[in-house]
Design an enzyme around this catalytic site. Structure first.
Site, PDB file in Angstrom:
ATOM      1  N   ASP A  63       0.914  -1.116  -0.068  1.00  0.00           N
ATOM      2  CA  ASP A  63       0.040   0.154   0.016  1.00  0.00           C
ATOM      3  C   ASP A  63       0.875   1.303  -0.045  1.00  0.00           C
ATOM      4  O   ASP A  63       1.605   1.513   1.006  1.00  0.00           O
ATOM      5  CB  ASP A  63      -0.873   0.098   1.275  1.00  0.00           C
ATOM      6  CG  ASP A  63      -1.601   1.217   1.452  1.00  0.00           C
ATOM      7  OD1 ASP A  63      -2.170   1.979   0.257  1.00  0.00           O
ATOM      8  OD2 ASP A  63      -1.982   1.694   2.428  1.00  0.00           O
TER       9      ASP A  63
ATOM     10  N   THR B  18       2.852   9.659   1.625  1.00  0.00           N
ATOM     11  CA  THR B  18       3.907   9.964   2.814  1.00  0.00           C
ATOM     12  C   THR B  18       4.557   8.499   3.080  1.00  0.00           C
ATOM     13  O   THR B  18       5.964   8.495   3.205  1.00  0.00           O
ATOM     14  CB  THR B  18       3.406  10.378   4.151  1.00  0.00           C
ATOM     15  OG1 THR B  18       2.522  11.579   3.841  1.00  0.00           O
ATOM     16  CG2 THR B  18       4.125  10.398   5.242  1.00  0.00           C
TER      17      THR B  18
ATOM     18  N   THR C  74       4.851   3.959   2.478  1.00  0.00           N
ATOM     19  CA  THR C  74       4.448   2.711   1.759  1.00  0.00           C
ATOM     20  C   THR C  74       4.673   1.555   2.955  1.00  0.00           C
ATOM     21  O   THR C  74       5.515   1.444   3.319  1.00  0.00           O
ATOM     22  CB  THR C  74       5.402   2.295   0.506  1.00  0.00           C
ATOM     23  OG1 THR C  74       5.366   3.591  -0.141  1.00  0.00           O
ATOM     24  CG2 THR C  74       4.994   1.261  -0.158  1.00  0.00           C
ATOM     25  N   VAL C  75       3.690   0.965   2.679  1.00  0.00           N
ATOM     26  CA  VAL C  75       3.520  -0.228   3.750  1.00  0.00           C
ATOM     27  C   VAL C  75       3.548  -1.747   3.166  1.00  0.00           C
ATOM     28  O   VAL C  75       2.969  -1.839   1.899  1.00  0.00           O
ATOM     29  CB  VAL C  75       1.963  -0.347   4.665  1.00  0.00           C
ATOM     30  CG1 VAL C  75       1.991  -1.533   5.594  1.00  0.00           C
ATOM     31  CG2 VAL C  75       1.987   1.217   5.401  1.00  0.00           C
TER      32      VAL C  75
ATOM     33  N   GLY D  95      -9.212   7.357  -6.653  1.00  0.00           N
ATOM     34  CA  GLY D  95      -7.861   6.697  -6.092  1.00  0.00           C
ATOM     35  C   GLY D  95      -7.857   5.341  -5.598  1.00  0.00           C
ATOM     36  O   GLY D  95      -8.751   4.871  -4.975  1.00  0.00           O
ATOM     37  N   PRO D  96      -6.988   4.519  -5.824  1.00  0.00           N
ATOM     38  CA  PRO D  96      -6.942   2.865  -5.657  1.00  0.00           C
ATOM     39  C   PRO D  96      -7.188   2.859  -3.992  1.00  0.00           C
ATOM     40  O   PRO D  96      -7.758   1.678  -3.683  1.00  0.00           O
ATOM     41  CB  PRO D  96      -5.474   2.808  -5.882  1.00  0.00           C
ATOM     42  CG  PRO D  96      -5.151   3.586  -6.905  1.00  0.00           C
ATOM     43  CD  PRO D  96      -5.527   5.097  -6.697  1.00  0.00           C
ATOM     44  N   ASP D  97      -6.520   3.678  -3.209  1.00  0.00           N
ATOM     45  CA  ASP D  97      -6.683   3.554  -1.653  1.00  0.00           C
ATOM     46  C   ASP D  97      -8.270   3.781  -1.307  1.00  0.00           C
ATOM     47  O   ASP D  97      -8.459   2.931  -0.565  1.00  0.00           O
ATOM     48  CB  ASP D  97      -5.986   4.672  -0.883  1.00  0.00           C
ATOM     49  CG  ASP D  97      -6.302   6.158  -1.314  1.00  0.00           C
ATOM     50  OD1 ASP D  97      -6.555   6.212  -2.430  1.00  0.00           O
ATOM     51  OD2 ASP D  97      -6.002   6.964  -0.604  1.00  0.00           O
TER      52      ASP D  97
ATOM     53  N   THR E 283       0.796  29.440  22.700  1.00  0.00           N
ATOM     54  CA  THR E 283       0.570  29.549  21.285  1.00  0.00           C
ATOM     55  C   THR E 283       0.532  27.782  20.752  1.00  0.00           C
ATOM     56  O   THR E 283      -0.222  27.714  19.963  1.00  0.00           O
ATOM     57  CB  THR E 283       2.060  30.026  20.784  1.00  0.00           C
ATOM     58  OG1 THR E 283       2.077  31.356  20.866  1.00  0.00           O
ATOM     59  CG2 THR E 283       1.819  29.991  19.039  1.00  0.00           C
TER      60      THR E 283
END
Length: 257
Positions: free
Chosen positions: A6, A10, A12-13, A107-109, A184
């Site tokens: 996947d 950010t 890749t698994v 999107g494939p995901d 802040t």
């Protein structure tokens, strides 16, 4: 054994499925310049370190970054001797085709999450994925993807705020103890956390209104558990939703050959 990959914007698994469960899962930063040889050195080293014995014979890839697919395909072909299925390509079939505007590329995901969500929770479902973007996938009664919403991801919003305002520091995402910040950092954390809770609840409310039907809501992605602490909206948190969907799609394609 199946190698499920996947690739997000950010990270890749890589997960290895032995037919009954995942025996190992590893994560690497997504980089379109990484070669197939580099992937293999990294993957084989982790397999050796963790004493993971796997004879990989199948592979499936879901990638939101088209430029990495070539080298992932070479990895599977050169080192595992298999041609991977790639979600979104014509040769990779889905149990139910998406119903969206003609010419639209989904999107494939999002397709993978739809298949997995329907398998576990049935239709009339909203899948909220906290990734680089925060996406909302609407699953029809028969398991079809019928559209959704894309919003900027939580970390992306924080980074943009930090870069656009010189006086504002970079902060981590966390649930603040109070809504009203007294410094802040606390103000920024409260704005992002409760702002995204409001965004998610508001979008889900509008989707339910448009669909005019009761709809379950499940969450996935790295920050899902954190945001679930601030709302009772989610019916379930699914940490392995995408990988489960890849296994289902691979099995479906084997059955239909």
């Amino acid at each position: 054994m199946l190698l499920a990959i996947d690739c997000g914007n950010t990270n890749t698994v890589f997960s290895i499925w032995n037919g009954t469960g995942f025996v190992a899962t590893w994560r690497i930063a997504t980089d379109h310049k990484r070669t197939a040889d580099e992937y293999f050195v990294w993957l084989s080293s982790l397999m050796a370190l963790t004493k993971t014995e796997a004879s990989i014979t199948e592979a499936i890839i879901s990638s939101t970054v088209p430029r990495v697919v070539f080298n992932l395909r070479v990895l599977c072909d050169r080192y595992f001797g298999c041609r991977p299925l790639v979600v979104g390509k014509p040769e990779c079939q889905l149990p139910v085709a998406p119903r969206v505007d003609q010419g639209t590329t989904v999107g494939p995901d999002r397709l993978v999450n739809t298949v997995a969500g329907f398998d576990r929770h049935g239709g009339n479902l909203i899948v909220v994925d906290f990734g680089t973007a925060t996406t909302f996938d609407v699953v029809d009664h028969d398991g079809a993807y019928v559209g959704g919403v894309i919003a900027p991801g939580v970390n992306l919003s924080l980074e943009a705020l930090h870069m656009a305002a010189a006086a504002l520091p970079h902060v981590d995402v966390t649930k603040p103890t109070r809504a009203i910040g007294t410094n802040t950092v606390a103000c920024m954390q409260s704005g992002v956390y409760w702002g995204y809770i409001g965004l998610v609840e508001g979008i889900v409310r509008e989707v339910r209104r448009e669909r005019a039907a009761p709809m379950k809501v499940i969450a996935t992605g790295g920050l899902a558990s954190l945001f679930a602490q601030g709302t009772e909206l989610f019916d379930a948190i699914e940490d392995d939703l995408t990988m489960h969907g890849l296994v289902l799609i691979n099995a479906y394609n084997k059955e239909t050959v």
